[in-house]
Design an enzyme around this catalytic site. Structure first.
Site, short mmCIF file in Angstrom:
data_model
loop_
_atom_site.label_atom_id
_atom_site.label_comp_id
_atom_site.label_asym_id
_atom_site.label_seq_id
_atom_site.Cartn_x
_atom_site.Cartn_y
_atom_site.Cartn_z
N HIS A 1 0.85 -1.18 0.00
CA HIS A 1 0.00 0.00 0.00
C HIS A 1 0.89 1.23 0.00
CE1 HIS A 1 -3.21 2.81 1.06
NE2 HIS A 1 -4.08 1.85 0.81
N ASP B 1 -7.90 -4.74 0.40
CA ASP B 1 -8.54 -5.38 -0.75
C ASP B 1 -8.25 -6.88 -0.82
OD1 ASP B 1 -9.53 -2.94 -1.52
OD2 ASP B 1 -7.88 -2.52 -2.91
#
Length: 412
Positions: free
Chosen positions: A319, A373
């Site tokens: 991320h 996710d």
């Protein structure tokens, strides 16, 4: 100390500059005072606005000052308007919506009024949209539905009414925010039902937003069972993790569109288009496809080697904000524990990937860990969403943050 002065001396000209630091940031326009020497420089250096900042992908650029959320990856801290995840964990959509958009946690009366406002607007949407729905993938269908709805409410477009209507009248802005959120929930439901050959239920004035979305989308029975209510509860809790995440591409696209002073529906259409890409919400579809190709946990080691060799891409890992573990992941895993009764064989593949990557220096040295996710897919499928509609379902959550940023930006 986050305020101060940055002292710069340009080696090309030996000229010194003092650049103000405010809240640990400098203004890019202040760098425009730094000019290249007029003689002997490359043509590209003779830029009228002075020194430029090259930051592909906006990796270290603050495009706006926002009070909506704050995250500190070193402390694994994520705050919404000053509230921790623990404090908002049981909040419903109306409470999160009110908190993020208007900056305060609603009273019971404010929450009830907002619920009624959203439900009332939702009842007006189906007739406007339904005839425009074509047989397209979910997100293009969502954009088509929003465009059809926008065509049916031209008075929300400033170009057709008053150029600065949203900057000069917050009541109008707030009304259209509510209409936009209501429209998205209904259009999502219509799209899902259309693809499955179902007739959507009508929204009810007696139901909160998420309950109306699930009812309309035929994700629950008209009279919900206890199991239906639990699935809505999981969706609500997951939504509190996804409602806002700073200047992600979704929000950036919204604000770029908003810079023309346009309406929030048009801005949301831009956001949906941006979300469709495989490096944003579309990553969920890519991740599911990759997991289906791996098929079984025994095939994970070979896949990991292909990733390390640059032959395959591991979606849902790493991320740009969090250099360690995404603080939302452990909350997502807690929801998945409540969904263990749902048969999801690909979840075992995902867990095998995390186990293998967690022991591999390639991933550890790069600070690559699962993001929201990676496991969030399985919350959606466990609740009952089809894999290809997950990106659209994610926007049912994130629309709160998108509208909050639109309002904040428009007010500035």
């Amino acid at each position: 100390m986050s305020n101060g002065t940055l002292f710069i001396r340009d080696s090309r000209t030996n000229v010194g500059y003092e650049i103000p630091i405010h809240r640990n940031a400098i203004s890019a326009t202040d760098l425009g005072r730094i000019k290249a020497p007029p003689i002997g420089s490359h043509g590209a250096d003779q830029f009228a606005h002075g020194l430029r900042v090259y930051d592909p992908g906006l990796q270290n650029t603050a495009v706006t000052e926002s009070a909506i959320s704050f995250f500190d990856h070193e402390q694994d801290l994520l705050l919404y308007r000053g509230y921790t995840l623990e404090q908002v964990w049981g909040a419903d959509f109306e409470q999160m919506f009110h908190l993020l958009v208007w900056g305060i946690f609603p009273t019971a009366a404010q929450r009830e009024e907002l619920q009624q406002t959203l439900a009332r607007h939702m009842q007006n949407v189906p007739d406007i949209v339904y005839k425009a729905i074509l047989n397209l993938p979910p997100l293009p269908l969502i954009m088509a539905g929003l465009s059809a709805y926008l065509a049916g409410v031209p008075d929300v477009m400033p170009a057709s009414r008053e150029a600065t209507m949203y900057q000069t009248d917050t009541e109008i802005a707030d009304e259209v925010i509510s209409k936009t959120v209501a429209a998205y929930g209904v259009i999502f439901a219509i799209v899902r039902c259309h693809r499955l050959g179902l007739t959507p239920e009508l929204p009810s004035l007696d139901l909160p937003y998420y309950e109306n979305v699930f009812r309309m989308a035929r994700l629950v029975n008209p009279t919900p069972s206890q199991e239906d209510l639990m699935r809505i509860s999981y969706f609500r809790n997951f939504g509190n993790l996804n409602a806002e995440h700073g200047m992600a591409l979704l929000v950036f696209s919204t604000l770029v569109t908003a810079s023309s002073l346009t309406d929030p529906i048009s801005c949301l259409i831009s956001a949906v288009a941006a979300a469709h890409g495989p490096l944003h919400f579309g990553a969920t579809e890519s991740a599911q496809r990759t997991l289906r190709e791996i098929r079984e946990p025994k095939n994970v080691p070979a896949f990991i080697e292909e990733v390390k060799a640059g032959k395959r891409k591991l979606f849902g890992y790493g991320h740009r904000t969090y250099k360690g573990m995404d603080p939302r992941v452990h909350r997502i895993k807690s929801i998945l524990k409540d969904l263990t009764h749902v048969d999801q064989p690909l979840l075992k593949v995902a867990e095998a990937i995390e186990m293998a990557a967690g022991k591999d220096d390639y991933f550890l040295s790069r600070g690559l860990y699962p993001n929201a996710d990676f496991y969030g897919n399985f919350v959606f499928t466990g609740i009952g969403f089809e894999p290809d509609i997950i990106p659209a379902a994610m926007l049912v959550h994130r629309i709160i943050g998108v509208m909050a940023h639109w309002r904040e930006y428009t007010g500035e």
